[in-house]
Structure formats: structure tokens, C-alpha cells
Scaffold this motif. Structure first.
Motif, mmCIF file in Angstrom:
data_model
loop_
_atom_site.group_PDB
_atom_site.id
_atom_site.type_symbol
_atom_site.label_atom_id
_atom_site.label_comp_id
_atom_site.label_asym_id
_atom_site.label_seq_id
_atom_site.Cartn_x
_atom_site.Cartn_y
_atom_site.Cartn_z
ATOM 1 N N VAL A 55 -29.047 14.890 1.300
ATOM 2 C CA VAL A 55 -29.771 14.389 0.473
ATOM 3 C C VAL A 55 -28.778 13.661 -0.528
ATOM 4 C CG1 VAL A 55 -29.697 16.618 -0.911
ATOM 5 C CG2 VAL A 55 -31.546 15.150 -1.443
ATOM 6 N N SER A 56 -29.541 12.581 -1.112
ATOM 7 C CA SER A 56 -28.886 11.781 -2.251
ATOM 8 C C SER A 56 -29.934 11.906 -3.193
ATOM 9 C CB SER A 56 -28.616 10.307 -1.646
ATOM 10 O OG SER A 56 -29.909 9.613 -1.519
ATOM 11 N N GLU A 58 -30.624 10.059 -6.435
ATOM 12 C CA GLU A 58 -30.624 8.771 -7.525
ATOM 13 C C GLU A 58 -31.407 8.652 -8.592
ATOM 14 O OE1 GLU A 58 -32.001 6.065 -4.363
ATOM 15 O OE2 GLU A 58 -30.476 6.678 -2.905
ATOM 16 N N ARG A 74 -35.133 9.814 -7.709
ATOM 17 C CA ARG A 74 -35.727 9.762 -6.089
ATOM 18 C C ARG A 74 -34.425 10.712 -5.371
ATOM 19 N NH1 ARG A 74 -38.071 5.559 -3.560
ATOM 20 N NH2 ARG A 74 -37.620 5.340 -1.204
ATOM 21 N N GLU A 76 -33.480 11.396 -1.675
ATOM 22 C CA GLU A 76 -33.846 10.757 -0.388
ATOM 23 C C GLU A 76 -33.028 11.556 0.525
ATOM 24 O OE1 GLU A 76 -35.158 8.125 2.357
ATOM 25 O OE2 GLU A 76 -35.351 7.722 -0.158
ATOM 26 N N SER A 78 -32.098 12.577 4.812
ATOM 27 C CA SER A 78 -31.646 11.698 5.819
ATOM 28 C C SER A 78 -32.575 11.895 6.895
ATOM 29 C CB SER A 78 -30.111 12.468 6.321
ATOM 30 O OG SER A 78 -30.346 13.746 6.719
ATOM 31 N N ASP A 105 -39.236 12.458 3.974
ATOM 32 C CA ASP A 105 -38.013 12.448 3.575
ATOM 33 C C ASP A 105 -37.711 11.858 2.151
ATOM 34 O OD1 ASP A 105 -38.334 9.847 4.177
ATOM 35 O OD2 ASP A 105 -36.613 9.562 5.448
ATOM 36 N N THR A 106 -38.666 11.663 1.451
ATOM 37 C CA THR A 106 -38.720 10.892 0.316
ATOM 38 C C THR A 106 -39.425 11.762 -0.982
ATOM 39 O OG1 THR A 106 -38.015 8.934 1.146
ATOM 40 C CG2 THR A 106 -38.360 8.917 -1.301
ATOM 41 N N THR A 108 -39.885 11.833 -5.400
ATOM 42 C CA THR A 108 -39.566 11.416 -6.631
ATOM 43 C C THR A 108 -39.839 12.413 -7.790
ATOM 44 O OG1 THR A 108 -41.688 10.162 -7.111
ATOM 45 C CG2 THR A 108 -39.942 8.736 -6.098
#
Length: 176
Positions: A55-56, A58, A74, A76, A78, A105-106, A108
Motif C-alpha cells: 500500500v502507498s 499519498e 489516497r 493505493e 498493489s 485497490d483504491t 480515499t
């Protein structure tokens, strides 16, 4: 290859770490039955997924202040994940709200900075989530600089009170 009886055998297929794809086992046509009849080539395919989802995190705004005290965050991943929710996220320097699932996979959310702080805030994801085959997720985090300290001024008069004989004063002003 281990013989079970005259017509059954077992073998172990071990997938490599951090691999996603198909595993293939092929039995070549180099075997014969007791009557001398040749066997046909046979194959079997198994799905392999030994990759842990990542996971990132942001944070859209580079910094937050009194005028802009919130930012879109966010998450995000993989790949599509399961079992991820607000309880998997920890924050420092503020709070999260308004979680929205964009797709598998996203996600917010909105990060709102705490009032009257000057700090480096963070939004961190733990590893309690999994992918669709049960691989455990990895941790991830994002940071944002916060300065929500309200500016103020301190005023000091050199002469206080002012009167007929002393009707002026130097005024000191200090901002914080």
C-alpha cells in the motif's frame, strides 16, 4: 516423486516467494503400462500468488495550516484487498473521516489537522488486510507538515498610563 502404489505417485511443487503466475507440472509421454502401451503427455496448471499486497499512502497537500487544515488521502494498494477498513489506519497530528471505496485497490479519506499544533503528522496503514488468496498485506505511511498554531501579537507599552506630562509611549509588539 514418491510411489503410493503401482499406479499412484506424489510430488511436491513449491512456489517461489514473491511470485504471481501459473505453476505447471508436465508428465512426459515417456512412460508405459505393463502391456507396453505408451502414455500420453499430461499437464496440470495451478495458480500461484505468493506476493504480499503493498500500500502507498499519498496525502495530497504538501502542508496544512489554519487556512487549509484538511487534505485528501489516497490509499493505493498493489492489488485488490480484503479486510481493510478505518480500524487498520492510525494517525498522528489529526483525524481521518469520509472513507470512500473507489475500487478494489483504491480508497480515499479526508485527513483533518489538529488545531494549535506544529508537527509532522502521519497516516499509517497496518498489515491486517489480505489479498484475495490470503497473503498478508505490508505496512505503508504518508506524512504531512502541519502548522495550525494561530498567530498572535503581544503588545507592551513602555509608559502606562499616559497622562498630561507623559503623553507618549514606545510600543513593543511581539508576534508568536
Amino acid at each position: 516423486l514418491t510411489a503410493i502404489d503401482g499406479d499412484s505417485f506424489t510430488a511436491t511443487l513449491t512456489a517461489q516467494d514473491d511470485t504471481q503466475g501459473n505453476g505447471l507440472v508436465i508428465v512426459q509421454a515417456s512412460y508405459f503400462d505393463l502391456s507396453g502401451n505408451p502414455g500420453a503427455t499430461q499437464s496440470g496448471v495451478v495458480l500461484i500468488d505468493t506476493q504480499n499486497p503493498t500500500v502507498s499512502v499519498e496525502i495530497a497537500e504538501a502542508s496544512l495550516n489554519v487556512g487549509t487544515n484538511s487534505s485528501l488521502v489516497r490509499f493505493e494498494f498493489s492489488e485488490s484487498v480484503e479486510g481493510f477498513g478505518a480500524d487498520d489506519v492510525t494517525t498522528s497530528g489529526g483525524t481521518l473521516s469520509n472513507f470512500v471505496v473507489v475500487d478494489g485497490d483504491t480508497l480515499t479519506a479526508t485527513f483533518t489537522a489538529n488545531e494549535n499544533v506544529e508537527t509532522l503528522a502521519s497516516v499509517s496503514v497496518g498489515s491486517a488486510y489480505t489479498d484475495s488468496v490470503g497473503n498478508t498485506g505490508t505496512v505503508g505511511s504518508g506524512t504531512v507538515s502541519i502548522d495550525t498554531l494561530a498567530i498572535s501579537a503581544s503588545i507592551v507599552f513602555a509608559e502606562d498610563p499616559l497622562n498630561v506630562s507623559s503623553n507618549s509611549s514606545i510600543v513593543g509588539i511581539e508576534f508568536s
